[in-house]
Design an enzyme around this catalytic site. Structure first.
Site, short mmCIF file in Angstrom:
data_model
loop_
_atom_site.label_atom_id
_atom_site.label_comp_id
_atom_site.label_asym_id
_atom_site.label_seq_id
_atom_site.Cartn_x
_atom_site.Cartn_y
_atom_site.Cartn_z
CB SER A 19 93.09 69.59 20.26
OG SER A 19 94.01 68.60 19.26
CG ASP A 26 91.61 58.61 31.94
OD1 ASP A 26 90.32 59.00 32.49
OD2 ASP A 26 91.96 58.05 31.01
CE LYS A 61 92.21 68.44 15.64
NZ LYS A 61 93.43 67.78 16.34
#
Length: 452
Positions: free
Chosen positions: A302, A313, A327
Protein backbone atom coordinates in the site's frame (compact mmCIF):
# COMPACT_ATOMS: atom_id res chain seq x y z
CA UNK A 1 -25.33 23.57 3.22
CA UNK A 2 -24.96 19.87 3.85
CA UNK A 3 -21.49 18.44 3.56
CA UNK A 4 -19.86 15.07 4.03
CA UNK A 5 -16.44 14.82 5.64
CA UNK A 6 -14.32 11.79 4.83
CA UNK A 7 -10.91 10.49 5.74
CA UNK A 8 -8.75 8.47 3.33
CA UNK A 9 -6.27 5.75 4.17
CA UNK A 10 -4.00 3.12 2.72
CA UNK A 11 -3.07 -0.05 4.56
CA UNK A 12 -2.90 -3.76 3.96
CA UNK A 13 -3.85 -4.54 7.52
CA UNK A 14 -5.87 -2.76 10.19
CA UNK A 15 -5.76 0.78 8.93
CA UNK A 16 -5.04 4.28 10.07
CA UNK A 17 -6.70 7.42 8.75
CA UNK A 18 -5.41 10.31 6.69
CA UNK A 19 -6.15 13.34 4.54
CA UNK A 20 -9.36 15.24 5.29
CA UNK A 21 -11.46 16.52 2.44
CA UNK A 22 -15.00 17.73 1.91
CA UNK A 23 -17.41 16.71 -0.82
CA UNK A 24 -20.74 18.28 -1.63
CA UNK A 25 -23.77 16.21 -2.67
CA UNK A 26 -24.54 16.32 -6.39
CA UNK A 27 -28.00 16.81 -7.85
CA UNK A 28 -29.13 13.63 -9.61
CA UNK A 29 -31.73 13.51 -12.41
CA UNK A 30 -33.05 10.03 -13.14
CA UNK A 31 -34.48 8.64 -16.35
CA UNK A 32 -37.01 5.81 -16.51
CA UNK A 33 -34.38 3.05 -16.36
CA UNK A 34 -32.77 4.66 -13.32
CA UNK A 35 -36.16 4.96 -11.62
CA UNK A 36 -36.85 1.27 -12.32
CA UNK A 37 -33.48 0.29 -10.82
CA UNK A 38 -34.21 2.43 -7.76
CA UNK A 39 -37.60 0.79 -7.34
CA UNK A 40 -35.98 -2.65 -7.48
CA UNK A 41 -33.47 -1.55 -4.84
CA UNK A 42 -36.27 -0.47 -2.52
CA UNK A 43 -37.95 -3.85 -3.00
CA UNK A 44 -34.72 -5.49 -1.87
CA UNK A 45 -34.59 -3.20 1.15
CA UNK A 46 -38.14 -4.26 1.99
CA UNK A 47 -36.90 -7.86 1.85
CA UNK A 48 -34.16 -6.95 4.32
CA UNK A 49 -36.74 -5.37 6.60
CA UNK A 50 -38.90 -8.51 6.44
CA UNK A 51 -35.93 -10.73 7.36
CA UNK A 52 -34.91 -8.39 10.17
CA UNK A 53 -38.38 -8.46 11.69
CA UNK A 54 -38.64 -12.25 11.37
CA UNK A 55 -35.31 -12.69 13.17
CA UNK A 56 -36.39 -10.29 15.92
CA UNK A 57 -39.67 -12.11 16.48
CA UNK A 58 -38.80 -15.77 15.92
CA UNK A 59 -35.13 -16.33 16.79
CA UNK A 60 -34.68 -18.84 19.61
CA UNK A 61 -33.28 -16.11 21.91
CA UNK A 62 -34.08 -12.40 21.92
CA UNK A 63 -31.41 -10.81 19.69
CA UNK A 64 -29.72 -7.47 20.23
CA UNK A 65 -31.12 -5.12 17.57
CA UNK A 66 -27.94 -3.03 17.43
CA UNK A 67 -25.79 -6.08 16.87
CA UNK A 68 -28.13 -7.33 14.16
CA UNK A 69 -27.86 -4.04 12.27
CA UNK A 70 -24.08 -3.84 12.72
CA UNK A 71 -23.66 -7.41 11.51
CA UNK A 72 -25.76 -6.67 8.44
CA UNK A 73 -23.69 -3.57 7.64
CA UNK A 74 -20.45 -5.47 8.22
CA UNK A 75 -21.58 -8.26 5.91
CA UNK A 76 -22.49 -5.80 3.18
CA UNK A 77 -19.06 -4.15 3.31
CA UNK A 78 -16.89 -7.25 3.68
CA UNK A 79 -18.69 -8.70 0.67
CA UNK A 80 -17.28 -5.90 -1.49
CA UNK A 81 -13.54 -6.49 -1.14
CA UNK A 82 -11.02 -7.48 1.57
CA UNK A 83 -10.37 -3.89 2.68
CA UNK A 84 -13.88 -2.46 3.12
CA UNK A 85 -15.38 -2.85 6.58
CA UNK A 86 -17.59 -1.32 9.26
CA UNK A 87 -16.10 0.15 12.43
CA UNK A 88 -18.27 0.63 15.47
CA UNK A 89 -17.72 3.72 17.62
CA UNK A 90 -14.99 2.11 19.73
CA UNK A 91 -13.13 0.70 16.74
CA UNK A 92 -13.30 4.11 15.06
CA UNK A 93 -11.81 5.78 18.14
CA UNK A 94 -9.11 3.13 18.31
CA UNK A 95 -8.26 3.70 14.65
CA UNK A 96 -7.92 7.43 15.23
CA UNK A 97 -5.58 6.76 18.15
CA UNK A 98 -3.52 4.34 16.08
CA UNK A 99 -3.27 6.91 13.31
CA UNK A 100 -1.60 9.25 15.74
CA UNK A 101 0.98 6.55 16.42
CA UNK A 102 0.10 5.63 20.02
CA UNK A 103 -2.38 3.06 21.36
CA UNK A 104 -2.77 0.33 23.94
CA UNK A 105 -2.37 -3.32 22.98
CA UNK A 106 0.06 -5.94 21.75
CA UNK A 107 1.80 -4.26 18.82
CA UNK A 108 0.74 -6.58 16.03
CA UNK A 109 -0.52 -5.90 12.50
CA UNK A 110 -3.17 -8.44 11.50
CA UNK A 111 -5.61 -9.26 8.74
CA UNK A 112 -8.44 -11.77 8.30
CA UNK A 113 -7.94 -14.94 6.27
CA UNK A 114 -10.46 -17.79 6.02
CA UNK A 115 -12.17 -16.65 9.20
CA UNK A 116 -8.95 -16.64 11.24
CA UNK A 117 -6.56 -13.87 12.22
CA UNK A 118 -3.33 -13.80 10.24
CA UNK A 119 -0.28 -11.86 11.39
CA UNK A 120 1.00 -9.43 8.76
CA UNK A 121 3.91 -8.33 10.93
CA UNK A 122 4.71 -7.55 14.56
CA UNK A 123 5.65 -3.94 15.33
CA UNK A 124 9.23 -3.45 16.50
CA UNK A 125 9.85 -3.28 20.27
CA UNK A 126 6.35 -4.34 21.36
CA UNK A 127 5.04 -7.30 23.40
CA UNK A 128 4.29 -9.17 20.15
CA UNK A 129 7.78 -8.81 18.69
CA UNK A 130 9.48 -9.59 22.01
CA UNK A 131 7.38 -12.76 22.38
CA UNK A 132 8.50 -14.00 18.97
CA UNK A 133 5.22 -13.53 17.06
CA UNK A 134 6.05 -13.86 13.37
CA UNK A 135 4.57 -12.82 10.05
CA UNK A 136 2.09 -15.40 8.67
CA UNK A 137 1.30 -16.83 12.12
CA UNK A 138 -2.39 -17.75 12.36
CA UNK A 139 -4.16 -16.81 15.61
CA UNK A 140 -6.97 -19.26 16.33
CA UNK A 141 -7.88 -18.42 19.94
CA UNK A 142 -7.82 -15.38 22.21
CA UNK A 143 -7.97 -16.24 25.92
CA UNK A 144 -9.29 -19.71 24.96
CA UNK A 145 -12.10 -18.17 22.86
CA UNK A 146 -12.08 -19.17 19.19
CA UNK A 147 -11.71 -16.27 16.76
CA UNK A 148 -13.74 -18.15 14.12
CA UNK A 149 -16.90 -16.12 13.64
CA UNK A 150 -15.44 -12.84 14.86
CA UNK A 151 -14.92 -9.92 12.53
CA UNK A 152 -11.44 -8.46 12.19
CA UNK A 153 -12.45 -5.42 14.24
CA UNK A 154 -13.90 -7.61 17.00
CA UNK A 155 -10.70 -9.65 17.19
CA UNK A 156 -8.55 -6.51 17.30
CA UNK A 157 -10.74 -5.11 20.08
CA UNK A 158 -10.21 -8.26 22.13
CA UNK A 159 -6.44 -8.02 21.71
CA UNK A 160 -6.45 -4.46 22.98
CA UNK A 161 -7.03 -3.58 26.61
CA UNK A 162 -5.63 -1.87 29.70
CA UNK A 163 -1.86 -1.71 30.07
CA UNK A 164 -0.30 -4.52 32.18
CA UNK A 165 -3.19 -6.93 31.61
CA UNK A 166 -2.53 -10.36 30.12
CA UNK A 167 -3.96 -12.16 27.11
CA UNK A 168 -3.25 -15.68 25.85
CA UNK A 169 -2.95 -16.38 22.13
CA UNK A 170 -3.10 -19.79 20.48
CA UNK A 171 -1.07 -19.75 17.28
CA UNK A 172 -0.70 -22.11 14.33
CA UNK A 173 2.69 -21.80 12.65
CA UNK A 174 3.79 -23.59 9.53
CA UNK A 175 6.55 -26.04 10.31
CA UNK A 176 5.22 -26.61 13.84
CA UNK A 177 3.22 -29.77 14.47
CA UNK A 178 1.32 -28.44 17.47
CA UNK A 179 -0.33 -25.08 18.22
CA UNK A 180 1.76 -22.61 20.21
CA UNK A 181 0.37 -20.92 23.34
CA UNK A 182 1.78 -17.46 24.02
CA UNK A 183 0.84 -15.18 26.91
CA UNK A 184 1.42 -11.48 26.30
CA UNK A 185 1.19 -8.51 28.64
CA UNK A 186 -0.48 -5.52 27.03
CA UNK A 187 1.58 -2.36 26.88
CA UNK A 188 1.21 1.24 25.78
CA UNK A 189 2.24 0.92 22.15
CA UNK A 190 4.12 3.94 20.87
CA UNK A 191 4.80 3.28 17.25
CA UNK A 192 8.19 4.68 16.36
CA UNK A 193 7.67 4.50 12.65
CA UNK A 194 11.17 5.61 11.62
CA UNK A 195 14.45 4.13 12.88
CA UNK A 196 17.93 4.83 11.61
CA UNK A 197 21.57 3.90 11.96
CA UNK A 198 24.91 4.32 10.20
CA UNK A 199 25.95 1.41 7.97
CA UNK A 200 29.59 0.78 7.05
CA UNK A 201 30.60 4.22 8.38
CA UNK A 202 29.35 6.09 5.31
CA UNK A 203 25.78 4.94 4.52
CA UNK A 204 22.57 6.26 6.09
CA UNK A 205 20.18 3.37 6.77
CA UNK A 206 16.56 4.36 7.50
CA UNK A 207 13.82 1.84 8.24
CA UNK A 208 10.18 2.94 7.97
CA UNK A 209 7.88 0.45 9.69
CA UNK A 210 4.51 2.14 9.10
CA UNK A 211 3.02 5.38 7.75
CA UNK A 212 1.34 7.28 10.58
CA UNK A 213 1.09 11.00 11.33
CA UNK A 214 4.64 11.05 12.69
CA UNK A 215 6.41 9.33 9.78
CA UNK A 216 7.47 12.27 7.61
CA UNK A 217 8.72 14.29 10.55
CA UNK A 218 10.61 11.24 11.79
CA UNK A 219 12.17 10.78 8.36
CA UNK A 220 13.25 14.43 8.16
CA UNK A 221 14.76 14.22 11.64
CA UNK A 222 16.75 11.07 10.86
CA UNK A 223 17.99 12.39 7.50
CA UNK A 224 19.30 15.48 9.31
CA UNK A 225 20.85 13.48 12.14
CA UNK A 226 22.60 10.98 9.86
CA UNK A 227 23.78 13.66 7.45
CA UNK A 228 25.41 15.56 10.30
CA UNK A 229 26.81 12.39 11.86
CA UNK A 230 28.38 10.99 8.67
CA UNK A 231 29.35 14.30 7.09
CA UNK A 232 31.03 14.69 3.73
CA UNK A 233 31.82 10.97 3.37
CA UNK A 234 28.09 10.09 3.10
CA UNK A 235 27.68 7.74 0.11
CA UNK A 236 23.90 7.59 0.05
CA UNK A 237 20.71 6.35 1.70
CA UNK A 238 19.09 2.94 2.15
CA UNK A 239 15.34 3.24 2.79
CA UNK A 240 14.03 -0.06 4.16
CA UNK A 241 10.31 -0.57 3.50
CA UNK A 242 10.31 -4.34 3.95
CA UNK A 243 7.28 -5.74 5.80
CA UNK A 244 5.80 -2.23 6.06
CA UNK A 245 2.02 -2.78 5.69
CA UNK A 246 1.19 0.82 4.80
CA UNK A 247 -0.89 3.49 6.50
CA UNK A 248 -1.64 7.08 5.56
CA UNK A 249 -1.77 8.22 1.95
CA UNK A 250 -0.70 11.75 2.87
CA UNK A 251 2.41 10.42 4.60
CA UNK A 252 3.30 8.26 1.59
CA UNK A 253 3.08 11.40 -0.58
CA UNK A 254 5.21 13.56 1.73
CA UNK A 255 7.80 10.83 2.24
CA UNK A 256 8.13 10.47 -1.54
CA UNK A 257 8.32 14.26 -1.87
CA UNK A 258 11.29 14.26 0.50
CA UNK A 259 13.42 12.67 -2.26
CA UNK A 260 11.96 14.40 -5.33
CA UNK A 261 12.31 17.86 -6.83
CA UNK A 262 9.30 17.76 -9.14
CA UNK A 263 6.85 15.53 -10.99
CA UNK A 264 3.83 13.42 -10.16
CA UNK A 265 4.00 11.18 -7.11
CA UNK A 266 0.72 9.31 -7.39
CA UNK A 267 -2.75 9.63 -8.89
CA UNK A 268 -5.96 8.27 -7.40
CA UNK A 269 -8.90 7.42 -9.64
CA UNK A 270 -12.39 6.59 -8.48
CA UNK A 271 -15.47 5.43 -10.33
CA UNK A 272 -16.01 8.80 -12.04
CA UNK A 273 -13.38 10.60 -14.12
CA UNK A 274 -13.91 13.89 -12.27
CA UNK A 275 -12.79 12.23 -9.04
CA UNK A 276 -9.22 11.76 -10.32
CA UNK A 277 -6.63 13.47 -8.11
CA UNK A 278 -2.92 13.89 -8.81
CA UNK A 279 -0.29 14.58 -6.18
CA UNK A 280 2.94 16.25 -7.28
CA UNK A 281 6.32 16.87 -5.68
CA UNK A 282 7.63 20.23 -4.49
CA UNK A 283 11.18 21.47 -4.93
CA UNK A 284 13.55 20.43 -2.16
CA UNK A 285 15.23 17.00 -2.08
CA UNK A 286 16.20 16.52 1.57
CA UNK A 287 19.03 14.17 0.56
CA UNK A 288 20.50 16.78 -1.84
CA UNK A 289 20.58 14.31 -4.73
CA UNK A 290 22.51 11.58 -2.91
CA UNK A 291 21.96 8.03 -4.26
CA UNK A 292 19.00 6.17 -2.77
CA UNK A 293 18.32 2.42 -2.53
CA UNK A 294 14.83 1.26 -1.50
CA UNK A 295 14.40 -2.23 -0.04
CA UNK A 296 11.03 -3.98 -0.50
CA UNK A 297 9.63 -7.50 -0.15
CA UNK A 298 6.34 -9.40 -0.13
CA UNK A 299 5.28 -7.66 3.08
CA UNK A 300 5.68 -4.15 1.63
CA UNK A 301 2.16 -2.96 0.92
CA UNK A 302 0.00 0.00 0.00
CA UNK A 303 1.64 3.26 1.16
CA UNK A 304 5.03 1.52 0.94
CA UNK A 305 4.29 0.67 -2.67
CA UNK A 306 3.39 4.28 -3.46
CA UNK A 307 6.81 5.42 -2.25
CA UNK A 308 8.68 2.64 -4.05
CA UNK A 309 6.68 3.16 -7.24
CA UNK A 310 7.18 6.93 -7.29
CA UNK A 311 10.93 6.75 -6.73
CA UNK A 312 11.28 3.91 -9.23
CA UNK A 313 9.32 5.64 -11.98
CA UNK A 314 11.30 8.86 -11.51
CA UNK A 315 14.54 6.85 -11.56
CA UNK A 316 15.33 8.50 -8.25
CA UNK A 317 16.09 5.21 -6.50
CA UNK A 318 17.05 1.64 -7.26
CA UNK A 319 14.51 -0.83 -5.87
CA UNK A 320 16.08 -3.97 -4.39
CA UNK A 321 14.47 -7.10 -2.94
CA UNK A 322 11.38 -9.10 -3.93
CA UNK A 323 8.02 -8.17 -5.47
CA UNK A 324 5.77 -6.21 -3.13
CA UNK A 325 2.30 -7.15 -1.81
CA UNK A 326 0.20 -5.54 -4.56
CA UNK A 327 -2.42 -3.48 -2.72
CA UNK A 328 -3.30 -0.75 -5.20
CA UNK A 329 -6.53 0.59 -3.69
CA UNK A 330 -7.46 3.53 -1.48
CA UNK A 331 -9.86 3.38 1.44
CA UNK A 332 -11.90 6.34 2.71
CA UNK A 333 -13.01 6.55 6.32
CA UNK A 334 -16.56 7.95 6.35
CA UNK A 335 -17.84 8.90 9.83
CA UNK A 336 -21.50 7.99 10.36
CA UNK A 337 -22.33 10.58 12.99
CA UNK A 338 -21.85 10.78 16.74
CA UNK A 339 -21.64 7.34 18.30
CA UNK A 340 -22.32 5.46 15.07
CA UNK A 341 -18.79 4.53 14.05
CA UNK A 342 -17.57 4.79 10.47
CA UNK A 343 -17.30 3.02 7.14
CA UNK A 344 -13.92 1.97 5.79
CA UNK A 345 -14.80 1.98 2.09
CA UNK A 346 -12.64 1.32 -0.96
CA UNK A 347 -13.19 4.40 -3.11
CA UNK A 348 -10.32 4.52 -5.61
CA UNK A 349 -7.35 2.80 -7.18
CA UNK A 350 -3.98 4.48 -7.21
CA UNK A 351 -1.47 4.66 -10.05
CA UNK A 352 2.27 5.25 -10.09
CA UNK A 353 3.66 8.29 -12.02
CA UNK A 354 4.01 6.22 -15.22
CA UNK A 355 0.32 5.28 -15.06
CA UNK A 356 0.73 1.72 -13.74
CA UNK A 357 -1.75 0.10 -11.38
CA UNK A 358 0.07 -2.28 -9.05
CA UNK A 359 -3.21 -3.82 -7.80
CA UNK A 360 -2.74 -7.61 -7.39
CA UNK A 361 0.64 -7.32 -9.15
CA UNK A 362 2.96 -5.39 -6.88
CA UNK A 363 6.12 -3.40 -7.49
CA UNK A 364 8.76 -5.45 -9.32
CA UNK A 365 12.23 -4.60 -7.96
CA UNK A 366 14.97 -3.39 -10.28
CA UNK A 367 17.20 -6.06 -8.73
CA UNK A 368 15.66 -9.18 -7.22
CA UNK A 369 17.44 -10.55 -4.15
CA UNK A 370 16.28 -13.78 -2.49
CA UNK A 371 17.39 -14.33 1.08
CA UNK A 372 18.89 -17.56 2.41
CA UNK A 373 16.09 -18.92 4.59
CA UNK A 374 16.75 -21.31 7.50
CA UNK A 375 15.40 -24.81 6.85
CA UNK A 376 12.86 -24.60 9.68
CA UNK A 377 11.32 -21.45 8.13
CA UNK A 378 11.34 -22.38 4.45
CA UNK A 379 7.70 -23.45 4.43
CA UNK A 380 6.42 -20.00 5.41
CA UNK A 381 8.68 -17.33 3.98
CA UNK A 382 6.36 -16.27 1.17
CA UNK A 383 3.54 -13.73 1.44
CA UNK A 384 0.61 -14.68 -0.80
CA UNK A 385 -0.15 -11.05 -1.64
CA UNK A 386 -3.25 -9.13 -2.66
CA UNK A 387 -4.03 -11.45 -5.58
CA UNK A 388 -4.66 -14.32 -3.17
CA UNK A 389 -7.26 -12.44 -1.08
CA UNK A 390 -10.83 -13.52 -1.70
CA UNK A 391 -12.86 -10.80 -3.42
CA UNK A 392 -9.89 -8.57 -4.26
CA UNK A 393 -10.22 -5.95 -6.99
CA UNK A 394 -9.15 -7.40 -10.31
CA UNK A 395 -6.46 -5.95 -12.57
CA UNK A 396 -5.78 -6.26 -16.28
CA UNK A 397 -3.18 -8.82 -17.30
CA UNK A 398 -1.51 -11.48 -15.21
CA UNK A 399 -1.93 -11.09 -11.48
CA UNK A 400 0.93 -12.21 -9.25
CA UNK A 401 0.86 -14.23 -6.03
CA UNK A 402 3.63 -15.30 -3.70
CA UNK A 403 6.71 -13.28 -2.83
CA UNK A 404 9.42 -13.81 -0.24
CA UNK A 405 9.01 -11.71 2.91
CA UNK A 406 11.80 -13.10 5.10
CA UNK A 407 14.30 -10.62 6.53
CA UNK A 408 17.27 -12.14 8.39
CA UNK A 409 17.36 -10.99 12.02
CA UNK A 410 21.13 -10.45 11.80
CA UNK A 411 22.15 -7.69 9.38
CA UNK A 412 25.31 -9.57 8.37
CA UNK A 413 23.08 -12.28 6.81
CA UNK A 414 20.90 -9.78 4.94
CA UNK A 415 21.75 -10.21 1.26
CA UNK A 416 19.54 -7.34 0.10
CA UNK A 417 21.14 -4.96 2.58
CA UNK A 418 24.62 -6.07 1.54
CA UNK A 419 23.84 -5.55 -2.15
CA UNK A 420 22.45 -2.09 -1.39
CA UNK A 421 25.71 -1.21 0.32
CA UNK A 422 27.72 -2.54 -2.61
CA UNK A 423 25.71 -0.44 -5.05
CA UNK A 424 26.25 2.71 -3.02
CA UNK A 425 29.98 1.97 -2.87
CA UNK A 426 30.07 1.55 -6.65
CA UNK A 427 30.83 -2.16 -6.57
CA UNK A 428 29.60 -3.69 -9.83
CA UNK A 429 27.04 -6.46 -9.66
CA UNK A 430 26.40 -8.73 -12.63
CA UNK A 431 22.74 -9.09 -11.71
CA UNK A 432 22.16 -5.37 -11.87
CA UNK A 433 20.45 -3.80 -14.82
CA UNK A 434 18.94 -1.14 -12.61
CA UNK A 435 18.92 2.62 -13.06
CA UNK A 436 21.76 4.48 -11.40
CA UNK A 437 20.83 5.44 -7.80
CA UNK A 438 20.20 9.17 -7.65
CA UNK A 439 19.53 9.28 -11.39
CA UNK A 440 18.18 12.02 -13.59
CA UNK A 441 14.95 12.39 -11.60
CA UNK A 442 12.79 12.17 -14.72
CA UNK A 443 9.59 10.15 -14.81
CA UNK A 444 9.15 7.19 -17.11
CA UNK A 445 7.75 8.09 -20.50
CA UNK A 446 4.61 5.93 -20.36
CA UNK A 447 1.51 8.10 -20.41
CA UNK A 448 -1.02 7.72 -17.57
CA UNK A 449 -3.94 5.44 -18.36
CA UNK A 450 -7.47 6.74 -18.57
CA UNK A 451 -9.46 6.66 -15.36
CA UNK A 452 -11.40 3.46 -14.78
Amino acid sequence: MMRKTSVILLSAATGAALTLFVTQPRAVFMGSSARAATADTYRQLNLFGDVFERVRSDYVEKPDDTKLIESAISGMLTGLDPHSSYMDAKSFRDMQVQTRGEFGGLGIEVTMEDGLIKVVSPIDDTPASRAGIMANDIITNLDDEAVQGLTLNQAVEKMRGPVNTKIKLKIIRKGQDNPIDVTLVRDNIRVRSVRARVEQDDIAYIRITTFNEQTTEGLKREIGNLSNQIGDKLKGYIIDLRNNPGGLLEEAVTVSDSFLEKGEIVSTRGRNAEETQRRTAHAGDLTKGKPVIVLINGGSASASEIVAGALQDHKRATIVGTRSFGKGSVQTIIPLGSGNGALRLTTARYYTPSGKSIQAKGIVPDIEVLQDVPDELKSRTDTKGEASLRGHLKNDGDEKTGSQSYVPPDAKDDKALKLAGDLLHGIKNSASAAPTPGGDNKAATDKPKAAN
